[in-house]
Design an enzyme around this catalytic site. Sequence first.
Site, PDB file in Angstrom:
ATOM      1  N   ARG A  42       1.936  24.614  29.119  1.00 32.85           N
ATOM      2  CA  ARG A  42       2.863  25.109  28.106  1.00 32.85           C
ATOM      3  C   ARG A  42       2.596  26.572  27.749  1.00 32.85           C
ATOM      4  NH1 ARG A  42       2.516  19.917  24.034  1.00 32.85           N
ATOM      5  NH2 ARG A  42       3.622  18.429  25.330  1.00 32.85           N
TER       6      ARG A  42
ATOM      7  N   ARG B 185       6.806  28.567  23.860  1.00 37.93           N
ATOM      8  CA  ARG B 185       6.184  27.921  22.723  1.00 37.93           C
ATOM      9  C   ARG B 185       5.559  28.892  21.733  1.00 37.93           C
ATOM     10  NH1 ARG B 185       5.682  22.429  22.926  1.00 37.93           N
ATOM     11  NH2 ARG B 185       3.780  22.392  21.708  1.00 37.93           N
TER      12      ARG B 185
ATOM     13  N   ARG C 115      15.038  32.811  23.512  1.00 40.43           N
ATOM     14  CA  ARG C 115      15.679  31.503  23.462  1.00 40.43           C
ATOM     15  C   ARG C 115      16.656  31.339  22.302  1.00 40.43           C
ATOM     16  NH1 ARG C 115      13.459  26.622  24.305  1.00 40.43           N
ATOM     17  NH2 ARG C 115      15.401  25.978  23.287  1.00 40.43           N
TER      18      ARG C 115
ATOM     19  N   ASP D  32      11.417  21.457  32.368  1.00 45.80           N
ATOM     20  CA  ASP D  32      11.082  20.287  31.575  1.00 45.80           C
ATOM     21  C   ASP D  32      11.083  19.082  32.503  1.00 45.80           C
ATOM     22  OD1 ASP D  32      10.988  19.368  28.470  1.00 45.80           O
ATOM     23  OD2 ASP D  32      11.919  17.817  29.696  1.00 45.80           O
TER      24      ASP D  32
ATOM     25  N   TYR E 232      10.483   7.294  28.941  1.00 45.14           N
ATOM     26  CA  TYR E 232      11.617   7.912  28.249  1.00 45.14           C
ATOM     27  C   TYR E 232      12.912   7.139  28.494  1.00 45.14           C
ATOM     28  CZ  TYR E 232       9.060  12.118  26.864  1.00 45.14           C
ATOM     29  OH  TYR E 232       8.184  12.996  26.269  1.00 45.14           O
TER      30      TYR E 232
END
Length: 385
Positions: free
Chosen positions: A68, A72, A81, A117, A192
Site C-alpha cells: 500500500r 493512501r 484522486r 485493487d 468477498y
Amino acid sequence: MRGRLGGMSAPTAQGHPRRVGHFFIRAKIWVVSANDRPTGQPSQTYDSAFLKACRREPVPHTPVWFMRQAGRSLPEYRKLREGTQMLESCMRPDLVTEITLQPVRRHKVDAAIFFSDIVVPLKAIGIDLDIKPGIGPVVAQPIRRREDLAQLRDLTPEDVSYVTEAIGMLTGELGSTPLIGFAGAPFTLASYLVEGGPSRNHEHTKALMYGDPELWADLLDRLAEITSAFLKVQIEAGVSAVQLFDSWVGALAPADYRRSVMPASAKVFESVASYGVPRIHFGVGTGELLGLMGEAGADVMGVDWRVPMDEAVRRVGPGKALQGNLDPAVLFSTPEAVETKTDEVLAAAAGLEGHIFNLGHGVLPTTDPDALTRLVDYVHTKTAR
C-alpha cells in the site's frame, strides 16, 4: 513524448511507438521473464537489489518496499484522486502510472507496486461490485448457490487492456526499478463474493466451505483461473515479480487451509511458474499457516509482524526468501523507536539467504510519509554491504 501525467515509451514488435490516448506506448520486443536475462539484451531490472533478494543472492543492501505504498498516506495521491472513485482510478492508465510512481520518487524504495485493487479482475468480468469508502468492496449479488457461479466467466486480456497499457508506461519510466504486479488469492476473493463484502467472522464463507465442499472447490477453482489469467496479463506486459494477497486466509485453521484452500493457491502459482518471475505469497495473521502457504509454491513468503523473522524461517523451511515484517503502527512512534524496532527485524533476518524489508501489513492511511522515507534510508544505510 510525455502525457499529462507522465507517459513513456517501450518497444513495439517493430521497435516503433504507437499512440494511445495522450501517450506513446511501445509493446515489448521479446517475450521473456523479467527475472531472466533476455538473449542479446541486458535486462534493466535483473540485477536490482529486490530481484537479487528474491533469488536469494547477495545484495548491496537489504531492499525495501511497502505494501500500500502507492497512495493512501501521500498527500499528492489524495490530491490526484479528488473526485475519482477507486475503481475508476484503477482503470485509468494515466492515474495508475502516476500513483505507482509517487512513492518511488518520494521514498526511493527498491520496487514499485502496481496501483490497483484485488477486485479489479472481478469487476472486469462483469461482477456487480463497488468499493465503498470506509467499507471496502461490496458485491450486489453474493455467490452462495451453484447457479451463482455463472457470474464468473473467463478473464481475457481485452477485459483489462488498461492494465497492459499502464504497465507499458510504468516499465519505461521505472527503468532499473522493478515493478511488482499482484492479485487477490482465491480464498480472499471468494470471501468477498460469498459474504457480499468485508467480514469479521466469515460466517457465510465458512458455512459454504464446510456445508457444500464440492461447490466451494468449484468456486475456488474458477477464481484460480481468473487470478491466473490476471497475473499472466501483468507478467506478459512487463512486471518483474508478482504477489498473491490472501488477506483473509488467517481466519482458517491449518487443516482447513490444506484441504480447502491450498489447492487453488497452488494452481495459481503453478500457472505462472514457467515465466520465471519471483512469486510472493502474503497473508495477514497467518503465523500458523506459514509452512503450508510456503508449500503452495511461492518463491518468497511474506510475514506479518506477529512472527519474528527467525521463527518464520523455521516455520517456512529452507529454499525461500522472506519478506517483512515491521509493525505498521511502529511508524507512529518516535524516530528512535522506529530505528530500534527496525534493528530488531534486521537482526532476526540476519541469517536469511534472501530478505526483503517490508511492513507486516499495508501502510496505514494516516502514516507520516516522512517516516517512510526515513525508514527506507535507515535500512539502506544500516545494511549497506
